[in-house]
Enzyme design. Structure first.
Site, PDB file in Angstrom:
ATOM      1  N   LYS A  80       0.861  -1.184   0.000  1.00  0.00           N
ATOM      2  CA  LYS A  80       0.000   0.000   0.000  1.00  0.00           C
ATOM      3  C   LYS A  80       0.894   1.230   0.000  1.00  0.00           C
ATOM      4  CE  LYS A  80      -4.531   0.848   0.586  1.00  0.00           C
ATOM      5  NZ  LYS A  80      -5.712   0.111   0.202  1.00  0.00           N
ATOM      6  N   GLY A 180     -25.614   2.217   4.001  1.00  0.00           N
ATOM      7  CA  GLY A 180     -24.812   2.842   2.937  1.00  0.00           C
ATOM      8  C   GLY A 180     -25.236   2.365   1.566  1.00  0.00           C
ATOM      9  N   GLY A 182     -24.037   3.482  -1.478  1.00  0.00           N
ATOM     10  CA  GLY A 182     -23.093   4.049  -2.440  1.00  0.00           C
ATOM     11  C   GLY A 182     -22.848   3.068  -3.577  1.00  0.00           C
ATOM     12  N   VAL A 184     -21.140   0.332  -3.835  1.00  0.00           N
ATOM     13  CA  VAL A 184     -21.311  -1.092  -3.530  1.00  0.00           C
ATOM     14  C   VAL A 184     -22.715  -1.378  -2.992  1.00  0.00           C
ATOM     15  CG1 VAL A 184     -20.464  -3.032  -2.160  1.00  0.00           C
ATOM     16  CG2 VAL A 184     -18.849  -1.341  -3.038  1.00  0.00           C
TER      17      VAL A 184
HETATM   18  P1  NAD Z   1     -19.274   5.085  -1.501  1.00  0.00           P
HETATM   19  O1  NAD Z   1     -18.574   6.284  -0.980  1.00  0.00           O
HETATM   20  O2  NAD Z   1     -19.702   5.035  -2.907  1.00  0.00           O
HETATM   21  O3  NAD Z   1     -20.580   4.775  -0.611  1.00  0.00           O
HETATM   22  C1  NAD Z   1     -20.657   4.962   0.762  1.00  0.00           C
HETATM   23  C2  NAD Z   1     -22.089   5.352   1.065  1.00  0.00           C
HETATM   24  O4  NAD Z   1     -22.243   5.372   2.479  1.00  0.00           O
HETATM   25  C3  NAD Z   1     -22.467   6.736   0.554  1.00  0.00           C
HETATM   26  O5  NAD Z   1     -23.695   6.660  -0.157  1.00  0.00           O
HETATM   27  C4  NAD Z   1     -22.581   7.566   1.823  1.00  0.00           C
HETATM   28  O6  NAD Z   1     -23.554   8.609   1.702  1.00  0.00           O
HETATM   29  C5  NAD Z   1     -23.004   6.518   2.812  1.00  0.00           C
HETATM   30  N1  NAD Z   1     -22.748   6.871   4.206  1.00  0.00           N
HETATM   31  C6  NAD Z   1     -21.729   7.591   4.730  1.00  0.00           C
HETATM   32  N2  NAD Z   1     -21.872   7.709   6.056  1.00  0.00           N
HETATM   33  C7  NAD Z   1     -22.993   7.038   6.384  1.00  0.00           C
HETATM   34  C8  NAD Z   1     -23.669   6.788   7.609  1.00  0.00           C
HETATM   35  N3  NAD Z   1     -23.221   7.270   8.785  1.00  0.00           N
HETATM   36  N4  NAD Z   1     -24.806   6.048   7.585  1.00  0.00           N
HETATM   37  C9  NAD Z   1     -25.283   5.578   6.412  1.00  0.00           C
HETATM   38  N5  NAD Z   1     -24.693   5.796   5.215  1.00  0.00           N
HETATM   39  C10 NAD Z   1     -23.559   6.501   5.210  1.00  0.00           C
HETATM   40  O7  NAD Z   1     -18.304   3.854  -1.150  1.00  0.00           O
HETATM   41  P2  NAD Z   1     -18.338   2.394  -1.789  1.00  0.00           P
HETATM   42  O8  NAD Z   1     -17.364   2.314  -2.898  1.00  0.00           O
HETATM   43  O9  NAD Z   1     -19.755   1.960  -1.993  1.00  0.00           O
HETATM   44  O10 NAD Z   1     -17.714   1.562  -0.581  1.00  0.00           O
HETATM   45  C11 NAD Z   1     -18.471   1.265   0.575  1.00  0.00           C
HETATM   46  C12 NAD Z   1     -17.593   0.547   1.598  1.00  0.00           C
HETATM   47  O11 NAD Z   1     -17.085  -0.659   1.020  1.00  0.00           O
HETATM   48  C13 NAD Z   1     -16.360   1.337   2.049  1.00  0.00           C
HETATM   49  O12 NAD Z   1     -16.066   1.002   3.373  1.00  0.00           O
HETATM   50  C14 NAD Z   1     -15.267   0.814   1.143  1.00  0.00           C
HETATM   51  O13 NAD Z   1     -13.978   0.967   1.726  1.00  0.00           O
HETATM   52  C15 NAD Z   1     -15.658  -0.651   1.047  1.00  0.00           C
HETATM   53  N6  NAD Z   1     -15.143  -1.324  -0.157  1.00  0.00           N
HETATM   54  C16 NAD Z   1     -15.475  -0.860  -1.384  1.00  0.00           C
HETATM   55  C17 NAD Z   1     -14.996  -1.509  -2.520  1.00  0.00           C
HETATM   56  C18 NAD Z   1     -15.380  -1.065  -3.906  1.00  0.00           C
HETATM   57  O14 NAD Z   1     -15.203  -1.847  -4.854  1.00  0.00           O
HETATM   58  N7  NAD Z   1     -15.925   0.129  -4.083  1.00  0.00           N
HETATM   59  C19 NAD Z   1     -14.165  -2.648  -2.372  1.00  0.00           C
HETATM   60  C20 NAD Z   1     -13.847  -3.110  -1.085  1.00  0.00           C
HETATM   61  C21 NAD Z   1     -14.343  -2.429   0.020  1.00  0.00           C
END
Ligand code: NAD
Length: 361
Positions: A80, A180, A182, A184
């Protein structure tokens, strides 16, 4: 604090401090292990208040990548990088080109990609200086958005957990609370809805919540209540450290299985979950779909079938962890760490770099 005696050092192979006066680049590249293959992991840009915090983040995150890549069955080690700076104000083309030259100087030992604060366009700049970069949108093997793959792996992990804990072959009729919506979380809701689960959802963005209510017939739940929903499964897909000594005793669901990184506030929270009879799917195992997709890009010939088979295997990997945790009376998170370390140790011992299928762990 020194590097070798740093609490997060954990036998890292190499730690590189990158300093480029001309561009102002200050970065740390941590290579935890190359036993299974080149160390792959994203680069984070963050305005750390002191260098020790940056070092700590790089060391912890790179070890986490070793474990994640090992458990996903990938021929990749863990590494990393962190760039010390404000992602909103300190970015420049020259800075990323300087970073790219440092990555290149490692000759392929470390493969970089996006993480918090870094966009695909930043990595496109890095790619002008090094070929040891992934997560690009263009190029022959470009793998694109990893989120749908992360979501599908998480869906497979939820199926494994409900099979193991509730004896159900699918999620039809089960209540799943998703925190959440977002990249994922949204894809995950879509899969769960299509498979017949009923959804409880929360997000700080009201618009996306209303969208889920309309699209999936989901029930909106306040953000501070979603974890404690009267549901079969809770799927954290937003923040880290949501599972802690305050939240765990309040959980009503018997399964926690979601995509968010670093869900446990501390390692002992895995034991707390076990003592409360909550089955926890270790985060870095269930959310590996995205890195599996990126690994296909690193292989150089993006093969969708290979990606699908590895993402499907998350189901079996989790079942093995659940079984072993029960057999050894340990937490699922500790058992996942143990299995990952065993895989890395076996590879290091018999020198099977790049050949996970040869390892008998
Ligand atoms: P993202 O930023 O697109 O989505 C996160 C969502 O969570 C947003 O819609 C945000 O408004 C919401 N959020 C923030 N604070 C909140 C709260 N207190 N209560 C409810 N909702 C809240 O991120 P993502 O890419 O969807 O990733 C989500 C999680 O999965 C993260 O922890 C990320 O590290 C992990 N992750 C993502 C991937 C990937 O492929 N994107 C891979 C491995 C792990």
């Amino acid at each position: 604090m020194g590097v070798f005696n740093h609490e997060a050092f954990a036998d890292h192979e190499q730690v590189v401090f990158c300093n480029d006066e001309k561009t102002g680049l200050k970065a740390i590249i941590a290579v935890h292990s190359t036993a299974l293959g080149p160390a792959a992991g994203g680069c984070r840009m963050w305005a750390y208040s002191d260098d020790d915090l940056a070092l700590c983040d790089a060391l912890r995150l790179s070890k986490g990548m070793s474990y994640k890549n090992a458990m996903a069955g990938l021929n990749l080690g863990g590494g990393k990088a962190v760039i010390i700076g404000d992602a909103k104000t300190d970015k420049s083309e020259d800075l990323f080109r300087a970073y790219g030259r440092f990555v290149d100087s490692l000759g392929g030992k470390y493969i970089t990609a996006e993480d918090v604060g870094i966009s695909v366009s930043d990595m496109e700049v890095v790619s002008q200086e090094t070929s040891h970069v992934a997560g690009l949108n263009s190029g022959l093997a470009a793998s694109g958005d990893p989120s749908p793959f992360t979501a599908h792996g998480t869906f497979n992990g939820i199926r494994a957990a409900v099979k193991y804990r509730l004896g159900k072959n699918d999620v039809r009729g089960l209540k799943v609370a998703v925190q959440g919506l977002g990249h994922v979380g949204w894809h995950l809701c879509k899969e769960l809805h299509n498979a017949g689960a009923s959804l409880l959802v929360a997000d700080i963005n009201d618009e996306v919540v209303q969208h889920a209510v309309q699209e999936f017939g989901a029930t909106a739940v306040p953000c501070d209540q979603i974890l404690y929903s009267d549901a079969d499964v809770v799927a954290p897909c937003a923040l880290g450290a949501v599972l802690n000594e305050k939240s765990i005793p309040l959980l009503k669901a018997s399964v926690v299985a979601g995509a968010a990184n670093n869900q446990l506030a501390q390692a002992s929270d895995g034991d707390l979950l076990r003592s409360q009879n909550v089955l926890y799917a270790p985060d870095y195992v269930i959310n590996a779909g995205g890195i599996i997709n990126v690994a296909a890009e690193i292989e150089g010939n993006y093969d969708r079938k290979w990606v699908d088979s590895k993402v499907a295997a998350i189901y079996d990997v989790l079942i093995d962890i659940f079984e072993r945790a029960d057999k050894e009376n340990g937490s699922t998170s500790d058992i996942a760490d143990l299995v990952a370390q065993e895989k890395i140790n076996s590879a290091a011992k018999i020198g099977v770099k790049g050949k996970q299928d040869q390892i008998v762990a």
